[in-house]
Enzyme design. Structure first.
Site, PDB file in Angstrom:
ATOM      1  N   TYR A 139     -29.160  22.755  -6.878  1.00 24.05           N
ATOM      2  CA  TYR A 139     -28.774  23.135  -8.237  1.00 24.05           C
ATOM      3  C   TYR A 139     -27.623  22.241  -8.692  1.00 24.05           C
ATOM      4  CZ  TYR A 139     -28.152  26.517 -12.096  1.00 24.05           C
ATOM      5  OH  TYR A 139     -28.067  27.135 -13.329  1.00 24.05           O
ATOM      6  N   ASP A 146     -19.437  22.627   4.229  1.00 25.97           N
ATOM      7  CA  ASP A 146     -20.038  22.553   2.899  1.00 25.97           C
ATOM      8  C   ASP A 146     -19.430  23.661   2.037  1.00 25.97           C
ATOM      9  OD1 ASP A 146     -21.605  22.352   0.667  1.00 25.97           O
ATOM     10  OD2 ASP A 146     -23.526  22.542   1.701  1.00 25.97           O
ATOM     11  N   ILE A 147     -18.484  23.285   1.164  1.00 21.98           N
ATOM     12  CA  ILE A 147     -17.793  24.258   0.309  1.00 21.98           C
ATOM     13  C   ILE A 147     -18.630  24.478  -0.947  1.00 21.98           C
ATOM     14  CG2 ILE A 147     -15.682  24.775  -0.959  1.00 21.98           C
ATOM     15  CD1 ILE A 147     -14.190  22.856   0.844  1.00 21.98           C
ATOM     16  N   CYS A 173     -22.054  26.048  -0.786  1.00 16.82           N
ATOM     17  CA  CYS A 173     -23.284  25.511  -0.187  1.00 16.82           C
ATOM     18  C   CYS A 173     -24.550  25.889  -0.937  1.00 16.82           C
ATOM     19  CB  CYS A 173     -23.393  25.969   1.257  1.00 16.82           C
ATOM     20  SG  CYS A 173     -23.549  27.767   1.454  1.00 16.82           S
ATOM     21  N   GLN A 214     -27.437  33.805  -2.610  1.00 20.35           N
ATOM     22  CA  GLN A 214     -27.488  32.470  -2.009  1.00 20.35           C
ATOM     23  C   GLN A 214     -27.294  32.544  -0.503  1.00 20.35           C
ATOM     24  OE1 GLN A 214     -24.560  30.077  -4.094  1.00 20.35           O
ATOM     25  NE2 GLN A 214     -26.079  29.334  -5.548  1.00 20.35           N
ATOM     26  N   CYS A 216     -26.923  21.554 -22.033  1.00 16.61           N
ATOM     27  CA  CYS A 216     -26.318  20.743 -20.974  1.00 16.61           C
ATOM     28  C   CYS A 216     -26.948  19.353 -20.923  1.00 16.61           C
ATOM     29  CB  CYS A 216     -26.454  21.452 -19.630  1.00 16.61           C
ATOM     30  SG  CYS A 216     -25.395  22.905 -19.458  1.00 16.61           S
TER      31      CYS A 216
END
Length: 390
Positions: A144, A180-181, A183, A209, A361
Site C-alpha cells: 500500500y 520494518d516500522i 509493516c 494488518q 491523490c
C-alpha cells in the site's frame, strides 16, 4: 465508517444548478485551472446540486470533497479535474482559502495530533475497514505504497521492483536482523525473509494488518507486533519504514529518529520511504484528515532535512513521485472492478469517498505537488562506502 447510518447518500433536494447564479469568485478560480461548470470537456465539473457553491465557499476542500461524496457534482475524468485544480495552486491565491486552513495549522502547531495515545487511531479508522477491500485493490504483495515503474508493465511488477529496490538499497545480507516500522500487511517482511534470508520484526498500529501479516508469514523468521514505534526495543542491522512516516508528525520527528538511532547498530542502514510535499510545511488537507488519514502530516524537504542533520549521514535521496500517479490509478481500476463484490456491505457514499480519495491523490502527484522520497541514512559510525542504486 462504512455503516449505512453513517454514510447515507445525500438526498440532493437543494436548489437546481440552473436556478442559482454561480458566485463570480468560483468562476474566476476555475478559469485559472481551465475547468468549467457544466462544460463539455471530460474534466469539467457537472453540478447536480447548487448547494455545492456555498459548501465550497464556506468549507473549501472539505466541502468540495463532501459534496462529491453526496453526489452534488461529478466529472467524467475525476483524476484530470483534480489534477488541474491542484496544478493551479488555488489555495495559494491571496485572500482565498487562508482562513479555512488557519484552524488546522494552529491545531498542529499548538497540539500533538500524533501523540502516543492517538497512534492507533489511523489503524482503526482506515487500515481496519476490511482486509478484503485492500486485497481486491492492491497487488498480490499487498503493498500500500508507491510502486517503482521504471521497468514495470503492471502494478504487481512495479511493487515487486519496489520491494527489491528497497532490499538492495539496504544491502541486506543473509542472517541480518531487519526492523520494518509500519509493516502493513507484511509484504516487505515476507519478501525480504524469503529472498534475502533475513530475520524480520515488523510493527503496525492496525489489528487487521497484524492478523493478515502473521498468517502470510507463517514458517518464516518474521515477527509482527502491534505497537507504537516509541516502544521499540532491541538491536537491528537494518531498519526500514515504508509509508509510515506520514503518520509521525513534526513534533515527534526527534523521538522517531532517536528511536531508529537507538535500535540500529553502528554500521547499519536506515531506508525511509515517505510521501513529501513540494512546498514548505502546510496544514493537512481537511478532507483527507477527516475521511482517510486522521492526524497525518506530509513532510516538506526542509522538515526532513532538519530532523536528520545532526544524527544521520544522508547517503542517498531518491525521488520517484510521478510513479505514484500510475500506482494510484491502478488501485482505482482494481477497486472499481471489484466494487460489485462489496456493494452489499458498503454504501454508495463509501464508494464515492474512495473514488475521490484515489483520484485526488493521483492528481496530487501528477501536479508534482506530491513527491515520493526514498532516503538512505547511516549513523556516523559507519565506515563502509555506500553506492547508490536505481
Amino acid at each position: 465508517m462504512a455503516s449505512a447510518q453513517d454514510t447515507a447518500m445525500g438526498t440532493n433536494h437543494g436548489p437546481k444548478p440552473e436556478d442559482r447564479e454561480v458566485p463570480g469568485v468560483l468562476i474566476r478560480l476555475l478559469e485559472l485551472a481551465d475547468v468549467q461548470l457544466n462544460g463539455s470537456r471530460p474534466w469539467d465539473i457537472q453540478v447536480h446540486d447548487a448547494a455545492l457553491y456555498d459548501r465550497v465557499l464556506r468549507q473549501g476542500s472539505l466541502g468540495f470533497g463532501e459534496a462529491y461524496m453526496d453526489n452534488a457534482w461529478d466529472s467524467k475524468r475525476l483524476d484530470e479535474t483534480l489534477y488541474k485544480l491542484l496544478s493551479a495552486r488555488l489555495n495559494t491565491i491571496k485572500g482565498f482559502g487562508k482562513l479555512r486552513f488557519l484552524g488546522a495549522f494552529l491545531r498542529n502547531f499548538l497540539f500533538n495530533p500524533q501523540s502516543r495515545k492517538r497512534a492507533f487511531q489511523v489503524g482503526e479508522h482506515h487500515y481496519d475497514i476490511g482486509n478484503d477491500v485492500y486485497a481486491a485493490m492492491l497487488d498480490p504483495t499487498m503493498s500500500y505504497s508507491c510502486g517503482y515503474w521504471k521497468d514495470a508493465a503492471d502494478l504487481e511488477q512495479a511493487q515487486l521492483a519496489k520491494l527489491r529496490l528497497i532490499c538492495d538499497k539496504l544491502e541486506l545480507k543473509s542472517g541480518e536482523r531487519l526492523l520494518d516500522i509500519g509493516c502493513g500487511w507484511g509484504g516487505l517482511a515476507r519478501f525480504a525473509a524469503q529472498n534475502y534470508g533475513v530475520e524480520v520484526t515488523g510493527i503496525t498500529v492496525s489489528k487487521e494488518q497484524q492478523r493478515f501479516a502473521q498468517a502470510r508469514c507463517v514458517g518464516l523468521p518474521v515477527s509482527i507486533e502491534l505497537m507504537d514505534y516509541r516502544d521499540l526495543r532491541g538491536r537491528f542491522d537494518k531498519v526500514v519504514s515504508v509509508g509510515m512516516f506520514e503518520h509521525v508528525g513534526p513534533k515527534n520527528y526527534p523521538a522517531y529518529f532517536a528511536t531508529v538511532g537507538r535500535v540500529m547498530v553502528a554500521d547499519g542502514l536506515f531506508l525511509l520511504h515517505t510521501i513529501g510535499d513540494y512546498d514548505h510545511p502546510r496544514a493537512p488537507n481537511p478532507w483527507i484528515d477527516k475521511y482517510i488519514f486522521p492526524n497525518g502530516h506530509v513532510p516538506s524537504l526542509q522538515e526532513v532535512s532538519k530532523a536528520i542533520e545532526h544524527d544521520f549521514v544522508l547517503e542517498d535521496w531518491h525521488n520517484f513521485g510521478q510513479d505514484y500517479d500510475a500506482t494510484l490509478m491502478a488501485w482505482w481500476k482494481n477497486f472499481d472492478l471489484a466494487w460489485p463484490r462489496f456493494a452489499d456491505r458498503y454504501d454508495e457514499r463509501f464508494y464515492r469517498m474512495f473514488k475521490f480519495y484515489l483520484n485526488a491523490c493521483a492528481g496530487y502527484f501528477r501536479s508534482r505537488q506530491g513527491q515520493l522520497w526514498q532516503l538512505v541514512l547511516s549513523k556516523y559510525g559507519r565506515r563502509e562506502i555506500y553506492r547508490s542504486i536505481r
